[in-house]
Design a protein around this motif. Structure first.
Motif, PDB file in Angstrom:
ATOM      1  N   GLN A 146       1.249  -1.231  -2.434  1.00  0.00           N
ATOM      2  CA  GLN A 146       0.253  -2.048  -3.660  1.00  0.00           C
ATOM      3  C   GLN A 146      -1.366  -1.914  -2.886  1.00  0.00           C
ATOM      4  OE1 GLN A 146       2.116  -5.678  -5.421  1.00  0.00           O
ATOM      5  NE2 GLN A 146       3.377  -5.212  -3.868  1.00  0.00           N
ATOM      6  N   ALA A 147      -2.179  -1.739  -3.554  1.00  0.00           N
ATOM      7  CA  ALA A 147      -3.429  -1.469  -3.337  1.00  0.00           C
ATOM      8  C   ALA A 147      -4.535  -2.368  -3.995  1.00  0.00           C
ATOM      9  CB  ALA A 147      -4.130   0.027  -3.357  1.00  0.00           C
ATOM     10  N   SER A 148      -5.475  -3.068  -3.625  1.00  0.00           N
ATOM     11  CA  SER A 148      -6.484  -3.805  -4.252  1.00  0.00           C
ATOM     12  C   SER A 148      -7.728  -3.567  -3.501  1.00  0.00           C
ATOM     13  CB  SER A 148      -6.072  -5.227  -4.534  1.00  0.00           C
ATOM     14  OG  SER A 148      -5.987  -5.574  -3.313  1.00  0.00           O
ATOM     15  N   SER A 149      -9.033  -3.660  -4.500  1.00  0.00           N
ATOM     16  CA  SER A 149     -10.203  -3.480  -4.031  1.00  0.00           C
ATOM     17  C   SER A 149     -10.746  -4.785  -3.818  1.00  0.00           C
ATOM     18  CB  SER A 149     -10.925  -2.533  -4.704  1.00  0.00           C
ATOM     19  OG  SER A 149     -11.092  -3.266  -6.212  1.00  0.00           O
ATOM     20  N   ASN A 150     -12.065  -4.906  -2.644  1.00  0.00           N
ATOM     21  CA  ASN A 150     -12.631  -6.027  -2.420  1.00  0.00           C
ATOM     22  C   ASN A 150     -14.258  -5.563  -2.719  1.00  0.00           C
ATOM     23  OD1 ASN A 150     -14.194  -8.304  -1.549  1.00  0.00           O
ATOM     24  ND2 ASN A 150     -12.639  -8.770  -0.123  1.00  0.00           N
ATOM     25  N   ASP A 151     -14.676  -5.682  -3.793  1.00  0.00           N
ATOM     26  CA  ASP A 151     -16.123  -5.155  -4.070  1.00  0.00           C
ATOM     27  C   ASP A 151     -17.157  -5.695  -3.251  1.00  0.00           C
ATOM     28  OD1 ASP A 151     -14.845  -3.670  -6.270  1.00  0.00           O
ATOM     29  OD2 ASP A 151     -15.139  -5.359  -7.634  1.00  0.00           O
ATOM     30  N   ALA A 152     -17.019  -6.852  -2.846  1.00  0.00           N
ATOM     31  CA  ALA A 152     -17.966  -7.498  -2.165  1.00  0.00           C
ATOM     32  C   ALA A 152     -18.075  -7.115  -0.762  1.00  0.00           C
ATOM     33  CB  ALA A 152     -17.817  -9.070  -2.005  1.00  0.00           C
ATOM     34  N   LEU A 153     -17.010  -6.597  -0.175  1.00  0.00           N
ATOM     35  CA  LEU A 153     -16.962  -6.052   1.000  1.00  0.00           C
ATOM     36  C   LEU A 153     -16.828  -4.618   1.337  1.00  0.00           C
ATOM     37  CD1 LEU A 153     -14.599  -8.609   2.738  1.00  0.00           C
ATOM     38  CD2 LEU A 153     -17.102  -8.890   2.878  1.00  0.00           C
ATOM     39  N   ALA A 154     -16.685  -3.978  -0.080  1.00  0.00           N
ATOM     40  CA  ALA A 154     -16.493  -2.664  -0.005  1.00  0.00           C
ATOM     41  C   ALA A 154     -15.250  -2.033   0.810  1.00  0.00           C
ATOM     42  CB  ALA A 154     -17.699  -1.771   0.494  1.00  0.00           C
ATOM     43  N   THR A 155     -13.948  -2.865   0.725  1.00  0.00           N
ATOM     44  CA  THR A 155     -12.790  -2.612   1.170  1.00  0.00           C
ATOM     45  C   THR A 155     -11.762  -2.458   0.165  1.00  0.00           C
ATOM     46  OG1 THR A 155     -12.281  -5.040   1.733  1.00  0.00           O
ATOM     47  CG2 THR A 155     -13.607  -3.630   3.401  1.00  0.00           C
ATOM     48  N   ASN A 156     -10.616  -1.753   0.819  1.00  0.00           N
ATOM     49  CA  ASN A 156      -9.535  -1.568   0.042  1.00  0.00           C
ATOM     50  C   ASN A 156      -8.328  -2.179   0.850  1.00  0.00           C
ATOM     51  OD1 ASN A 156     -10.836  -0.469  -2.303  1.00  0.00           O
ATOM     52  ND2 ASN A 156     -10.378   1.465  -1.319  1.00  0.00           N
ATOM     53  N   VAL A 157      -7.572  -3.114   0.292  1.00  0.00           N
ATOM     54  CA  VAL A 157      -6.462  -3.746   1.066  1.00  0.00           C
ATOM     55  C   VAL A 157      -5.251  -3.385   0.559  1.00  0.00           C
ATOM     56  CG1 VAL A 157      -5.382  -6.117   1.498  1.00  0.00           C
ATOM     57  CG2 VAL A 157      -7.660  -5.902   1.198  1.00  0.00           C
ATOM     58  N   LEU A 158      -4.475  -2.749   1.338  1.00  0.00           N
ATOM     59  CA  LEU A 158      -3.175  -2.117   1.214  1.00  0.00           C
ATOM     60  C   LEU A 158      -2.105  -3.074   1.781  1.00  0.00           C
ATOM     61  CD1 LEU A 158      -3.766   1.384   2.539  1.00  0.00           C
ATOM     62  CD2 LEU A 158      -4.065   0.408   0.206  1.00  0.00           C
ATOM     63  N   SER A 159      -0.991  -3.193   1.134  1.00  0.00           N
ATOM     64  CA  SER A 159       0.352  -3.864   1.530  1.00  0.00           C
ATOM     65  C   SER A 159       1.630  -3.132   1.089  1.00  0.00           C
ATOM     66  CB  SER A 159       0.339  -5.324   0.850  1.00  0.00           C
ATOM     67  OG  SER A 159       0.637  -5.321  -0.462  1.00  0.00           O
ATOM     68  N   TRP A 160       2.502  -3.200   1.856  1.00  0.00           N
ATOM     69  CA  TRP A 160       3.784  -2.343   1.727  1.00  0.00           C
ATOM     70  C   TRP A 160       4.999  -3.123   2.167  1.00  0.00           C
ATOM     71  CZ3 TRP A 160       0.144  -0.718   4.806  1.00  0.00           C
ATOM     72  CH2 TRP A 160       0.297  -0.328   5.978  1.00  0.00           C
ATOM     73  N   ASN A 161       6.278  -2.789   1.897  1.00  0.00           N
ATOM     74  CA  ASN A 161       7.614  -3.474   2.434  1.00  0.00           C
ATOM     75  C   ASN A 161       7.902  -2.249   3.549  1.00  0.00           C
ATOM     76  OD1 ASN A 161       8.197  -1.720  -0.154  1.00  0.00           O
ATOM     77  ND2 ASN A 161      10.262  -1.548   0.834  1.00  0.00           N
ATOM     78  N   ASP A 162       8.545  -3.050   4.544  1.00  0.00           N
ATOM     79  CA  ASP A 162       9.428  -2.034   5.671  1.00  0.00           C
ATOM     80  C   ASP A 162      10.301  -1.103   4.988  1.00  0.00           C
ATOM     81  OD1 ASP A 162       7.898  -2.655   7.894  1.00  0.00           O
ATOM     82  OD2 ASP A 162       9.017  -4.397   8.146  1.00  0.00           O
ATOM     83  N   TYR A 163      10.198   0.101   5.489  1.00  0.00           N
ATOM     84  CA  TYR A 163      11.336   0.949   5.438  1.00  0.00           C
ATOM     85  C   TYR A 163      12.318   0.781   6.587  1.00  0.00           C
ATOM     86  CZ  TYR A 163      13.758   5.319   3.820  1.00  0.00           C
ATOM     87  OH  TYR A 163      14.672   5.938   3.526  1.00  0.00           O
ATOM     88  N   SER A 164      13.235   0.127   6.555  1.00  0.00           N
ATOM     89  CA  SER A 164      14.128  -0.276   7.585  1.00  0.00           C
ATOM     90  C   SER A 164      15.517   0.172   7.506  1.00  0.00           C
ATOM     91  CB  SER A 164      14.148  -1.763   7.553  1.00  0.00           C
ATOM     92  OG  SER A 164      14.639  -2.472   6.365  1.00  0.00           O
ATOM     93  N   ARG A 165      15.966   1.300   6.630  1.00  0.00           N
ATOM     94  CA  ARG A 165      17.300   1.487   6.279  1.00  0.00           C
ATOM     95  C   ARG A 165      17.599   2.653   7.206  1.00  0.00           C
ATOM     96  NH1 ARG A 165      18.882  -1.813   1.907  1.00  0.00           N
ATOM     97  NH2 ARG A 165      17.146  -3.388   1.821  1.00  0.00           N
TER      98      ARG A 165
END
Length: 712
Positions: free
Chosen positions: A523-542
Motif C-alpha cells: 500500500q502506498a500513500s502520498s504526503n504532499d506537504a513533505l513531498a514524500t510517499n509512504v509504503l507499507s507491506w506485509n512480510d513474506y514469511s512462508r
C-alpha cells in the motif's frame, strides 16, 4: 409271592343299663401294593394286632441273608408281642419252614446265617406271635424273594446280567429302580446304571480283567435289598466310541489347536491325531492320557492355509475308534481397497461344528489394542467388508465360528492390514507466490515429487487465513518437478491472497497439502506537504529458507528505475514501512508506482533462492501552482509563466489574450512562457488575460484564468 388276606370281625359287648348289643368294626388294608394285612382283635383291649411288614433282603458276601422289616402297629405290640417268627423256602409255593424266632420287640432285622444265597435264592416272610390269654399265631403278611443275579459272557465284549425280582409286583414302598453295580478294580464298587428291568447288558471297557456285579433296590423305609455278587473274566473287544471333535482353532503362533470331549470308557488310554494330507489321512501324532482333550500339532502351518483334522480314541487293548467327524481350520484372507479405505475378508466354511454352525464373529484389534467385535455374519456368509478404516492404522482380524448354542467356538488365523494410502509424495512445496503486472494475476511456482503416485494437483486460493479456500486450477500429471500456474482472477492491489497446493492420489482423493503461501500486499500513500510517499507491506514469511531482505522498486511517470531504490533487511515485524522523498521529481506529473521484491534466505532445504513480487501500488503527489500577477520583460522576470510542481505535461495548455479576446500567445510546453511581445513587437503596458489548463497526477483537469500586467 404268597398272599394271604384275613379279615377279623369282633364284637364288643357294651356294659351298662342296656346289654346284649354288639358292634362290628372292620379294619382297612395296610398300604402295601397288592398285599393284604392281618388283623386280630385283642378282646381285652379291643385293639387290632397287625403283623410286621418285610421290606428288604440283603445277600451278604458269604451267602447269609439279612432281613429287614418295619412294625405296622406299635401302639399295642409292646403289651401283646411275644415273638417274630421267621419263615423261609426255596420255592415260592412252599413248603415254608420256620427257621428262627426273634423275641425282642424292638428288633427289626434278622440274619439268616448259612442261607448260601450266593447260589440258591430264598423266599421269606415274617409272622407275629402275640399274647392274649392263649397263644395264637398271626398268619404271614408279606413274602420277599432274595435277588439272585447271574452273569454270562457271550464273548462279544459285553456282560449279560439277569436277576430275579424282589417281589412281583414290587411292594408299593419300594423305590422301583434296580441299581447295577460293578466291581473294578478289586474292592472298588461303582454304580454304572439303573433300570426297572430284570436284565442289563454292560459293555466292557477294560482290556482283560475279573469283573463282578451286584444289584441293589431300595425301599422308602431306608433299607436296601442286595443281590448276590457274581461275575467273570471279560475282555474288551469293542473299540471306543467315536470322539466328538468340537473345534479346530488357530493359535497366535499360526498353529492349529484341536479340542475334543473326553472319552468316557474306563480303559481309554489316549487319542490318535489324523491330518488330511495329499488326498489321504495320515496319523501324525498320538496323545497319551484319556483326560487330555487338546493338542497342537508341532508341524501345523494353519496360519498359512486351511488344514483338516480328525481324532480317534484308542483303549488299553489298542482298539481304535472310528475317526471322528473331521473339521478344518478357518483360514481368512483379505483383499484390500486402498482407495475405499476398506478390506474384504474371506474365509472357508467351518464344517461339522457340534450343535450346528450358528454364526461367525469378526474380531478386530486396532494398532495393537484389545480385540473387539467388528461385526457378525450368518453361517451361510463367509465374507466381511471392513470399511471406514483410518489411514496408516494397523488392523488385525480374527474370525470366530460359533455353534448354535454359543458354547463352542473355533478361531481362524490372525490377519493384519495397515490401511496404507497410495504412495504419498516426499515433498509438496509451493516455492513462491508472486503478483504480476497487472495486479489481477498471481504466479504460483511449485516444486513436486515426481516419484509420487499422484493423479493431479489442485490449487486453492483463500482471501484470509480463516476463509474457505476455493479451487482455482488443476494440473494433471505428468508434469516436471518445477512448474508454474497463474491465477488471473484476483485484485492483488486490495488484499493479500493465500494459496495451497493439494496432491490428488491415484484414487482421486486429495491427500497431501503443501505449505501455505501468501502474497505481499503493498500500500502506498502520498504526503504532499513533505513531498514524500509512504509504503507499507506485509512480510513474506512462508519460505522454508526465510526472507533475507526486501528490494523496493519505483517508477516515475511510468518509467521504472533500472534497479531498486532501496533494500530493507528482514525484521520479522510482520508489517514493514518505507518513506520515499520524491521532492527531486517535482517537474514530473507526480505519478509514482512501487513494488516490493522479497529475497529468500539461504537455508532453503531444496537449495532454492526464490523471489516474490508484491502488487504494484501507486502514490500520487498533488500539483502545486504559483502564477505571477505582473512581469517586466526588461526586469528579472523576462517572461510570464506559471511556477508549478507535479503537473502532467501531456495535457498542458497556456494562452494569453488581450482585452478584446484576441489570442496573443499559446503553448503546450509547460516550460515555455510569454515574453510580452505581440506579433514580434513589444506589447503595450497593459493588463492581459491568461488561461491555463492542465491535468494532475490524479487525472483531474484544472483550469486557471486571470490577468497579468505587462510592465516596461
Amino acid at each position: 409271592m404268597q398272599k394271604r388276606i384275613f379279615w377279623f370281625l369282633s364284637f364288643l359287648i357294651l356294659a351298662g343299663p342296656i346289654t346284649g348289643y354288639a358292634f362290628v368294626k372292620s379294619f382297612p388294608k395296610l398300604p402295601y401294593q397288592s398285599h393284604s394285612s392281618n388283623f386280630r382283635i385283642n378282646r381285652a383291649s379291643g385293639s387290632a394286632i397287625v403283623s410286621p411288614s418285610l421290606r428288604c433282603l440283603s445277600v451278604q458276601s458269604n451267602g447269609d441273608v439279612v432281613l429287614s422289616w418295619v412294625l405296622t402297629d406299635t401302639s399295642t405290640l409292646s403289651n401283646l408281642f411275644n415273638a417274630y417268627l421267621i419263615y423261609s423256602s426255596t420255592n415260592p409255593a412252599g413248603p415254608f419252614s420256620r427257621i428262627d424266632s426273634v423275641f425282642s420287640y424292638s428288633t427289626t432285622t434278622y440274619t439268616n446265617v448259612g442261607a448260601n444265597a450266593n447260589n440258591v435264592s430264598h423266599y421269606y416272610y415274617v409272622q407275629l406271635r402275640y399274647q392274649n390269654g392263649s397263644l395264637t399265631s398271626a398268619p404271614p403278611v408279606d413274602t420277599l424273594h432274595s435277588v439272585m443275579l447271574t452273569v454270562t459272557n457271550p464273548g462279544n465284549g459285553t456282560a449279560q446280567l439277569n436277576w430275579t425280582p424282589l417281589a412281583t409286583p414290587l411292594p408299593h414302598t419300594s423305590l422301583k429302580w434296580y441299581h447295577v453295580y460293578r466291581e473294578y478294580p478289586t474292592n472298588v464298587w461303582k454304580q454304572i446304571d439303573s433300570t426297572q428291568s430284570l436284565r442289563y447288558i454292560d459293555t466292557i471297557t477294560i482290556c482283560h480283567a475279573l469283573i463282578n456285579y451286584k444289584i441293589e433296590i431300595s425301599d422308602s423305609c431306608g433299607c436296601t435289598s442286595v443281590s448276590n455278587v457274581t461275575g467273570g473274566t471279560f475282555s474288551n473287544i469293542i473299540a471306543p466310541k467315536v470322539v466328538l471333535l468340537d473345534s479346530v482353532s488357530v493359535n497366535a503362533g499360526g498353529q492349529a489347536t484341536l479340542g475334543w470331549l473326553k472319552d468316557p470308557a474306563l480303559d481309554t488310554k489316549g487319542y490318535i491325531i489324523y491330518k488330511f494330507t495329499g488326498g489321504i489321512w495320515i496319523a501324525i501324532d498320538t496323545v497319551h492320557g484319556a483326560a487330555v482333550t487338546s493338542f497342537t500339532p508341532p508341524s501345523s502351518t494353519a496360519g498359512s492355509g486351511m488344514e483338516t483334522y480328525g481324532v480317534a480314541a484308542y483303549d488299553s487293548c489298542m482298539n481304535v475308534s472310528v475317526l471322528s467327524e473331521v473339521q478344518n481350520s478357518l483360514f481368512v484372507s483379505s483383499k484390500k481397497d486402498i482407495c475405499d479405505m476398506s478390506v474384504l475378508l474371506t474365509w472357508n466354511n467351518f464344517i461339522h461344528m457340534p450343535n450346528s454352525l450358528g454364526s461367525y464373529t469378526i474380531l478386530v484389534s486396532v494398532n495393537g489394542g484389545g480385540y473387539s467385535i467388528a461385526g457378525t455374519t450368518p453361517a451361510s456368509d463367509t465374507t466381511f467388508n471392513a470399511t471406514h478404516l483410518t489411514p496408516e492404522s494397523t488392523y488385525c482380524f480374527i474370525i470366530v465360528a460359533n455353534d448354535a448354542t454359543a458354547k463352542i467356538t473355533a478361531k481362524s488365523n490372525r490377519i493384519c492390514y495397515t490401511a496404507t494410502l497410495p504412495s504419498q509424495p516426499k515433498f509438496n512445496y509451493l516455492r513462491a507466490a508472486s503478483v504480476l503486472v497487472p495486479n489481477t494475476t498471481v504466479k504460483l511456482t511449485a516444486f513436486i515429487d515426481v516419484t509420487a503416485n499422484a493423479k493431479e494437483y489442485h490449487f486453492y486460493r483463500a482471501s484470509s487465513p480463516t476463509a474457505v479456500p476455493v479451487h482455482i486450477a488443476s494440473v494433471k500429471t505428468p508434469v516436471p518437478a518445477n512448474f508454474s500456474i497463474v491465477d488471473a482472477n484476483v485484485d492483488a492491489s486490495v488484499q493479500s491472497y493465500y494459496y495451497t497446493m493439494h496432491v490428488v492420489d491415484s484414487c482421486g482423493n486429495e491427500r497431501t497439502i503443501s505449505n501455505e503461501d501468501e502474497t505481499m500486499w503493498l500500500q502506498a500513500s502520498s504526503n504532499d506537504a513533505l513531498a514524500t510517499n509512504v509504503l507499507s507491506w506485509n512480510d513474506y514469511s512462508r519460505w522454508l529458507g526465510g526472507v533475507n531482505s526486501y528490494n523496493i522498486y519505483r517508477a516515475v511517470d511510468g518509467v521504472w528505475a533500472s534497479g531498486p531504490i532501496a533494500n530493507i533487511p528482514f525484521s520479522n515485524a510482520g508489517m514493514n514501512t518505507y518513506s520515499d522523498n520524491v521532492s527531486a521529481f517535482y517537474p514530473t506529473s507526480g505519478k509514482f508506482e512501487y513494488y516490493i521484491e522479497a529475497l529468500e534466505g539461504s537455508t532453503d532445504p531444496y537449495g532454492y533462492s526464490d523471489t516474490s513480487h508484491s502488487n504494484v501500488a501507486e502514490a500520487l503527489q498533488n500539483a502545486t501552482f504559483y502564477i505571477p500577477n505582473a512581469f517586466k520583460p526588461a526586469g528579472i522576470n523576462k517572461v510570464f509563466k506559471p511556477v508549478w510542481t507535479f503537473v502532467d505535461p501531456t495535457d498542458y495548455h497556456f494562452a494569453i489574450f488581450d482585452r478584446w479576446g484576441e489570442k496573443l500567445f499559446e503553448t503546450s510546453d509547460k516550460n515555455a512562457g510569454w515574453d510580452g511581445t505581440i506579433k514580434g513587437k513589444p506589447g503595450e503596458v497593459n493588463a492581459y488575460v491568461y488561461l491555463i489548463s492542465f491535468k494532475t497526477a490524479y487525472g483531474e483537469f484544472v483550469d486557471r484564468k486571470g490577468t497579468v500586467t505587462l510592465l516596461r
